[in-house]
Design a protein around this motif. Sequence first.
Motif, PDB file in Angstrom:
ATOM      1  N   UNK A  42       0.872  -1.186  -0.080  1.00 28.77           N
ATOM      2  CA  UNK A  42      -0.021  -0.159   0.040  1.00 28.77           C
ATOM      3  C   UNK A  42       0.802   1.160   0.115  1.00 28.77           C
ATOM      4  N   UNK A  43       0.535   2.361  -0.448  1.00 23.93           N
ATOM      5  CA  UNK A  43       1.068   3.623  -0.388  1.00 23.93           C
ATOM      6  C   UNK A  43       0.806   4.016   1.234  1.00 23.93           C
ATOM      7  N   UNK A  85       6.193  -8.017   7.393  1.00 28.61           N
ATOM      8  CA  UNK A  85       7.404  -7.180   7.001  1.00 28.61           C
ATOM      9  C   UNK A  85       7.052  -5.757   7.146  1.00 28.61           C
ATOM     10  N   UNK A  86       6.385  -5.306   7.942  1.00 29.90           N
ATOM     11  CA  UNK A  86       5.789  -3.922   8.464  1.00 29.90           C
ATOM     12  C   UNK A  86       6.662  -3.799   9.803  1.00 29.90           C
ATOM     13  N   UNK A 143       6.425   3.909   0.567  1.00 29.17           N
ATOM     14  CA  UNK A 143       7.381   5.118   0.554  1.00 29.17           C
ATOM     15  C   UNK A 143       8.255   5.135   1.955  1.00 29.17           C
ATOM     16  N   UNK A 144       7.879   4.608   3.027  1.00 26.06           N
ATOM     17  CA  UNK A 144       8.343   4.468   4.231  1.00 26.06           C
ATOM     18  C   UNK A 144       9.622   3.223   4.289  1.00 26.06           C
ATOM     19  N   UNK A 145       9.442   2.129   3.433  1.00 25.52           N
ATOM     20  CA  UNK A 145      10.178   0.923   3.572  1.00 25.52           C
ATOM     21  C   UNK A 145      10.618   0.466   2.229  1.00 25.52           C
ATOM     22  N   UNK A 146      11.268   1.509   1.338  1.00 29.04           N
ATOM     23  CA  UNK A 146      11.512   0.923   0.041  1.00 29.04           C
ATOM     24  C   UNK A 146      12.300  -0.127  -0.035  1.00 29.04           C
ATOM     25  N   UNK A 184       8.952   7.282  -4.667  1.00 25.90           N
ATOM     26  CA  UNK A 184       8.670   7.084  -5.912  1.00 25.90           C
ATOM     27  C   UNK A 184       7.203   6.408  -6.195  1.00 25.90           C
ATOM     28  N   UNK A 185       6.580   6.760  -7.159  1.00 27.95           N
ATOM     29  CA  UNK A 185       5.440   6.047  -7.389  1.00 27.95           C
ATOM     30  C   UNK A 185       5.523   4.509  -7.574  1.00 27.95           C
TER      31      UNK A 185
END
Length: 225
Positions: free
Chosen positions: A7-8, A36-37, A86-89, A123-124
């Motif tokens: 998810x974004x 993995x969060x 976006x927080x865990x790229x 990044x999108x």
Amino acid sequence: MLIASLKPRTMGGTTNTGLLTYALARAGHLVTCYDADESLQLAAWARDAGDFPCEVHVADTPAFAEAVYPEMDHDRINVVDAGHAENHPDIVDSILEVVDLVLLTLSPTNPDYERLTKPERGTPLAKVIKRSAALRASGQPPATYVLLNRCQAGASSPRKYADLLLNGGKDGTDHKWSVLSTQIPRREGIASAVGFPCNKPERKKPYDALVTELTGLGHLPQARR
């Protein structure tokens, strides 16, 4: 096989991961989960609910592809809950290297749509998924579907945003996403599910429909009854 819940920065991703896991087990599949969060909310849910249908392994590591994936039982359906991309790229990139199917949770609102397609920072996700092809054995990005979440009954927004996603935005120049026909409704019984048993009908029906749709699309194996 491995399914990733991505998810974004939106709400409901871990809820969808957990309730999908219950539905897969109800359908007769053998399931294992990976959290993995870094919030480890899915692992806490499995600990607290009392009836969670499988073990949840902590797996919030950028070495997911090298350290976690090889140890999986690939005869099962493995489900990984990832944090906001976006927080865990680094973690998301490693998951995308080996995943078979991506389910992307998105609420049908303009802020969530903008975070997916044109984030202010980061990044999108379409680009993140596309670039994973270079690291994958197939040379192709994983099959990806958007799952619309928190859809208000009778509202026009789910159809509006499904059309935008399917058609590449207003002018057709954005990424064109595959969108599941199954939609997760906006209901208190679903929103409050994390940490509790799946013992309410509204926590079952949409996710049973999701399993049926994914099976019909050929992305789930035949269940073992």
